[in-house]
Design an enzyme around this catalytic site. Structure first.
Site, PDB file in Angstrom:
ATOM      1  N   ALA A  60       0.832  -1.338   0.047  1.00 43.25           N
ATOM      2  CA  ALA A  60       0.168   0.132   0.060  1.00 43.25           C
ATOM      3  C   ALA A  60       0.964   1.396   0.056  1.00 43.25           C
ATOM      4  CB  ALA A  60      -1.027  -0.138   1.240  1.00 43.25           C
ATOM      5  N   SER A  61       0.627   2.172   0.868  1.00 46.40           N
ATOM      6  CA  SER A  61       1.540   3.617   0.917  1.00 46.40           C
ATOM      7  C   SER A  61       2.872   3.366   1.332  1.00 46.40           C
ATOM      8  CB  SER A  61       0.422   4.594   2.046  1.00 46.40           C
ATOM      9  OG  SER A  61      -0.429   4.869   1.131  1.00 46.40           O
ATOM     10  N   LEU A  62       3.258   2.204   1.836  1.00 46.79           N
ATOM     11  CA  LEU A  62       4.804   2.222   2.049  1.00 46.79           C
ATOM     12  C   LEU A  62       5.447   2.059   1.056  1.00 46.79           C
ATOM     13  CD1 LEU A  62       4.967  -0.002   5.355  1.00 46.79           C
ATOM     14  CD2 LEU A  62       5.048   2.477   4.888  1.00 46.79           C
TER      15      LEU A  62
END
Length: 347
Positions: A60-62
């Protein structure tokens, strides 16, 4: 020290995975040049496949820290500048607001951009590259918002950053990250796969068998294994996949500077320097890095040791592993922001 860090994992993260709920958790603990792994739950409840340090998670946003590192590398090598306006790379961006936004403001979430894909109510549509550019050109901020004046987390800003990097280097974002970061760090289980017509990641059977099944907060399966959901319908906008073992390698490089290339080592350090004070406890790094957390000097946590531990965690259920997890990939229907406990400072 290691025993104390184990206690933190056991008290803060392990309780989020219970036998009555679908999902699992993989934790990589790095301290004193030593990595330890903790695995909880199942990667696939139907197949009873357990989570391991080599299980592949949708980050995801990592994914954002890797793009931030690309920007840092580019500035060190003189290939781009943080104060470059985005139209330098994407001349089609000619709207009144977007043409004043810089690369540095994109990477630190200080651009002021906030598109419908950044907040609820979430749109049901997907956007082509052309539609995305049109949205950016038409963007008008709320009163008082201006480039560089405030920090507003924006996923759309990093999608735009992807386009800037691809235009700057003439290479797809996945290949850029692979060539400049993953390969030098020997992160062999991390990649951004293409998205197929069925919205699943394109990868061979052996890799797919290592990928987790996503679940909602209620324990229902969310899409098939390898699901690649995105609001954007153009290449490179799917999610990145990685393992706890690879994320431990990345954490080690960030904490100890274990990078093959001196420029990469300095780029990783650069991303951890605070450039925007969010409030009395949190600061925004340059470029924006939500994945490496160090204990605040005022912290009473054992993590305040000079051993400078780093914890990376990947989860597979709806909510974040814990309101006090140092860093976590929240694998749900949509990508969401990393959450950090107030006793940890993002730097």
């Amino acid at each position: 020290m290691i025993a104390q860090m184990r206690d933190i994992v056991a008290s803060e993260l392990a309780p989020t995975v219970t036998p009555g709920h679908a999902g699992g958790l993989a934790v990589a603990l790095y301290a004193g040049r030593h990595a330890e792994f903790f695995n909880y739950g199942l990667a696939d409840d139907a197949a009873k496949r357990k989570v391991t340090p080599d299980t592949l998670f949708n980050l995801a946003s990592l994914r954002k820290p890797f793009e931030a590192t690309l920007v840092a590398l580019g500035t060190l090598r003189g290939e781009l500048r943080l104060d470059d306006r985005v139209p330098k790379y994407l001349p089609e961006l000619d709207g009144d607001y977007i043409r004043r936004v810089s690369v540095g403001e994109l990477v630190t979430h200080t651009s002021g951009l906030l598109l419908p894909t950044d907040h609820p109510p979430w749109p049901n549509d997907q956007f082509t590259r052309e539609q995305f550019i049109a949205m950016l050109n038409a963007f008008a901020p709320a009163p008082g918002v201006a480039p560089g004046r405030q920090r507003i987390y924006t996923h759309a800003g990093y999608v735009l950053l992807q386009l800037v990097l691809e235009r700057c280097y003439g290479m797809p974002i996945g290949a850029l990250i692979q060539h400049r970061i993953l390969r030098p760090l020997a992160m062999d289980a991390s990649f951004i796969p293409e998205r197929g017509a069925d919205n699943r990641a394109v990868m061979d059977g052996a890799w797919m068998r290592r990928v987790v099944q996503g679940y909602s907060d209620q324990g229902a399966a969310v899409g098939p294994i390898g699901d690649q959901q995105s609001y954007f319908d153009f290449p490179g906008t799917g999610q990145m996949f990685s393992s706890a073992r690879d994320l431990a390698t990345f954490a080690a490089a960030c904490v100890d500077g274990r990078a093959i290339d001196p420029n990469l080592r300095e780029a990783l350090r650069m991303t951890q320097r605070e450039v925007f004070r969010v409030d009395d406890k949190f600061g925004q790094g340059r470029p924006g890095r939500p994945c490496v957390c160090r204990a605040s000097p005022s912290s009473t946590s054992p993590a305040a040791s000079t051993m400078r531990p780093a914890i990376s965690a990947s989860c597979r259920r709806g909510g974040s592993p814990s309101s006090c997890s140092p860093t976590a990939a929240n694998i749900r229907t949509r990508s969401r922001a990393t959450r950090s406990c107030p006793r940890w400072r993002i730097c």
